[in-house]
Design an enzyme around this catalytic site. Structure first.
Site, short mmCIF file in Angstrom:
data_model
loop_
_atom_site.label_atom_id
_atom_site.label_comp_id
_atom_site.label_asym_id
_atom_site.label_seq_id
_atom_site.Cartn_x
_atom_site.Cartn_y
_atom_site.Cartn_z
CB SER A 110 4.29 1.47 -1.87
OG SER A 110 3.99 2.54 -1.36
CB SER A 140 -0.89 -0.02 1.40
OG SER A 140 -0.34 0.61 2.21
CE LYS A 141 -2.52 6.33 -2.70
NZ LYS A 141 -3.23 7.61 -2.86
NE ARG A 142 -0.11 4.51 6.80
CZ ARG A 142 -0.33 4.46 8.08
NH1 ARG A 142 -1.52 3.82 8.46
NH2 ARG A 142 0.34 4.93 8.95
CG ASP A 143 3.67 -1.16 2.81
OD1 ASP A 143 3.76 -1.46 3.92
OD2 ASP A 143 2.48 -1.72 1.99
#
Length: 488
Positions: A266, A260-263
Site C-alpha cells: 500500500s 490501508s497502511k497495513r496492507d
RNA sequence: GACCCUAUCGUCCAGCGGUUAGGACACCGCCCUUUCACGGCGGUAACACGGGUUCGAAUCCCGUUAGGGUCGCCA
C-alpha cells in the site's frame, strides 16, 4: 445540443444532437450516436482554452499511499497531455505531524515515479507558498469575504459555513452529473471551517488554495465525491467558478476494503525497496480503472501519455493485485535498455556490497540476469557469485547434481574439453559442451547440471554458457577443479 | 441510519441493442529448453437476482440484494 463532458476531458468536442439530460453513465454517454467531431479550437467555451492546472495535495504523513500515487499520476498525465502545469501542494494544516522526513517521502515517491511538478514548496511558483501552514494570511482574507457575505457564523468558538440549503449539481468528468440535495441540515450539517484554536479545516483551505492557485481540474479519489457539493457551495459563496472535477475510483485491498497502511504494497516505499521499476508501477497503477483498449496492457510511460483519457476512466473500485504488478515488473525489466537496467540495478548492487570492481566488469553480469530477474532487489543475489570465489554452495543443489555418481568425472572431462577452446564465447562453449556430451554418450544435462552448481553454487541462475563467458575461462575451469572436491 | 456511487471469470480490463461474451494476471496441462525465466499452444473460469422496454438485453429502465464511499472542530 450538448457537448459531452467526456470529450472536454480529452480535449476534443463532440456535438451530440440528442436533447435532454446529460447521460450520467459512461455507457449512456457513449451510446449517443450521431456525433460530430469538431476541432479543438472551434466552438469550445473560453474557459477550456485556459491552460490546464492540476495538483496533487497530500498531507505529510510520512507515507505515500499507492492510491495517492495514482491520483498524482492521473493529475500529472492530464497536465502533461494538455501542456498544463502540475502543482504540488502540501496540506499540513495539522502542523504537529509535519516533519522534514514526511516531505522527503512525498518528494522521493513522486520523483521516483517520474512525476515532476512545476510548482511546489521546493520549487516555488507564482502562487506560493505551497504548504498550507504558511498560507494563513490568505485564509484570513478569504474568511473575511465569507464574513462580509454573511456566510459564516460562530459555534462554540469554531466558525461554520452556512449552507445555502439548495440542490447542488456536481458535473464530474468521470461520474457524470450528480445532484445532491443539501436541504436537510441533519444529513448535511454546516461544515466547520475553522477551529476555536484558529487552525483551519481541510474543506475550506482546500477550496481557497484551489481558487488561489487557479486550478482548472481537480482530479481526486472518489472518497471526496460526497464532499464536493459542500466545496461547490464554498466556491459559490466566494464568488469563484469551480474547477472541473474528476473523481476516480478507489483502490481496494483483497478484502474489498479501502487499501490501508497495513496492507502489503500500500506504500510506494514498498515498491521502491523491493526493486520494482517506476515504469512498471506507473503502468500498473494507470491500468486500475482505465484501459487503452485493444487489449493493450504493457505500456511505457510515453505511450500512457499519449493514450490516457481521463474521461474514459471507469467508475468501479478495483482491488490491488500484487501478482499482476509483479508480472508487469518482469516485463518492463526485460524490455528496457541495458543502460536503464544498469541505472536501476546499480543502487541495489552497491547497497548489497557486491565487489564488482568497475562498472565495465559489472555490465556483462547485469546483461545476463536482466532477462531473468523480476525484482531489482534480486540482482545482487543473482550476480554475487560472479565476483567472489567465496560463493556458498547450496546443499540441496549439490545433492541433486554434483553428488550424483560420476558427476566428478564428467566435470573433469568437460573441463579438459573446454580447456582446449581458444574462443571463449557462449555460443562456442555451448557447441563444445554438447559435442563433449555426445562423445561421452550422455545427455547434455548430465554435464550442464553439475557444471552449473560447480560454477555458481546453486541450481538456479543465469544461462550456463553466459555465466561461463562472463566468468572467463580460467576462473570457470578453476571452479570446476574446486567443486570436484564436493562431487561424487 | 441518511445520502451518493458501483455490480462481466478468483483479480484487472474489453464490451456501447444481435459476439461461440474477448484479453491479461493467477491457476492447470503440453511444447521449447542447460536450471529458472521468457516464449508458444491448450484448458478451467464471469454477465448478482427479479421485473420491465424491445423482434432481440451483459448492454436501456425500475426494484431487490451485495459491496464501496461520505455524513469530523481528520485530510
Amino acid at each position: 445540443m450538448k457537448t459531452s463532458v467526456r470529450s472536454w476531458a480529452s480535449g476534443r468536442a463532440s456535438l451530440v444532437p440528442c436533447s435532454g439530460r446529460w447521460p450520467s453513465r459512461p455507457a449512456a454517454r457513449a451510446r449517443c450516436n450521431f456525433r460530430i467531431r469538431i476541432e479543438f479550437r472551434t466552438g469550445i467555451p473560453f474557459s477550456l482554452r485556459m491552460s490546464v492546472r492540476t495538483r496533487f495535495a497530500p498531507s505529510p504523513t510520512g507515507f505515500l499511499h499507492v492510491g495517492g500515487a495514482r491520483t498524482a499520476l492521473f493529475n500529472w498525465l492530464y497536465a502533461r497531455q494538455n501542456d498544463g502545469k502540475f502543482i504540488l501542494r502540501i496540506e499540513d494544516t495539522d502542523a504537529a505531524r509535519n516533519t522534514e522526513e514526511a516531505y522527503k517521502v512525498i518528494y522521493d515517491g513522486l520523483n521516483w515515479l517520474g512525476l515532476d511538478w512545476d510548482e511546489g514548496p521546493d520549487k516555488g511558483g507564482p502562487f506560493g507558498p505551497y504548504q498550507q501552514s504558511e498560507r494563513n494570511a490568505i485564509y484570513e482574507k478569504y474568511l473575511a469575504v465569507l464574513e462580509a457575505g454573511g456566510h459564516v457564523y460562530e459555534d462554540n468558538g469554531a466558525i461554520r459555513f452556512r449552507s445555502q440549503r439548495k440542490p447542488v449539481l456536481v458535473e464530474d468528468i468521470v461520474c457524470g452529473k450528480i445532484e445532491f440535495d443539501m436541504s436537510n441540515p441533519a444529513t448535511h450539517p454546516d461544515m466547520t471551517i475553522r477551529r476555536p484554536d484558529g487552525s483551519w479545516i481541510f474543506h475550506f483551505v482546500n477550496v481557497v488554495d484551489d481558487i488561489e492557485m487557479q486550478l482548472t481540474h481537480v482530479i481526486r479519489g472518489e472518497d471526496h465525491l460526497s464532499n464536493t457539493p459542500k466545496h461547490i457551495e464554498l466556491y459559490q459563496a466566494l464568488g469563484a467558478t469551480p474547477p472541473k472535477f474528476a473523481h476516480i475510483p478507489l483502490i481496494l485491498n483483497h478484502e474489498g476494503k479501502k487499501l490501508s497502511k497495513r496492507d502489503g504494497g500500500s506504500s510506494i516505499t514498498y515498491f521502491l525497496d523491493l526493486g520494482y521499476t517506476p515504469e512498471a508501477v506507473a503502468n500498473y497503477l494507470c491500468l486500475l480503472g482505465w484501459s487503452p483498449g485493444e487489449n493493450r496492457e504493457f505500456l511505457k510511460t510515453p505511450e500512457i501519455l499519449s493514450l490516457f483519457d481521463l474521461g474514459q476512466i471507469n467508475r468501479r473500485n478495483s482491488i490491488f493485485d500484487l501478482d499482476k504488478c509483479f508480472w508487469l515488473n518482469g516485463q518492463h525489466l526485460q524490455h528496457m535498455s541495458l543502460e536503464r537496467f544498469e541505472e536501476l540495478a546499480l543502487p541495489f548492487v552497491d547497497k548489497a556490497g557486491v565487489s564488482y570492481g568497475t562498472i565495465d566488469a559489472l555490465r556483462p553480469a547485469l546483461a545476463i540476469v536482466k532477462p531473468k530477474v523480476k525484482h531489482l532487489s534480486d540482482v545482487p543475489d543473482w550476480i554475487g557469485f560472479l565476483f567472489t570465489e567465496e560463493y556458498p554452495f547450496d546443499p540441496e543443489a549439490v545433492a541433486k547434481s554434483l553428488a550424483k555418481p560420476g558427476a566428478g568425472d564428467r566435470l573433469q572431462a568437460l573441463g579438459s574439453a573446454l580447456s582446449a577452446l581458444s574462443d571463449w564465447t557462449h555460443a562456442v562453449i555451448e557447441l563444445k559442451l554438447k559435442e563433449t556430451a555426445a562423445t561421452m554418450g550422455v545427455k547434455a544435462g548430465e554435464l550442464v547440471h553439475p557444471a552449473r552448481v560447480a560454477v555458481s553454487g546453486r541450481s538456479v541462475g543465469p544461462g550456463l554458457y553466459e555465466m561461463f563467458e562472463v566468468l572467463g575461462k580460467a576462473r570457470t575451469l578453476a571452479r570446476f577443479d574446486k567443486a570436484r572436491a564436493l562431487a561424487a
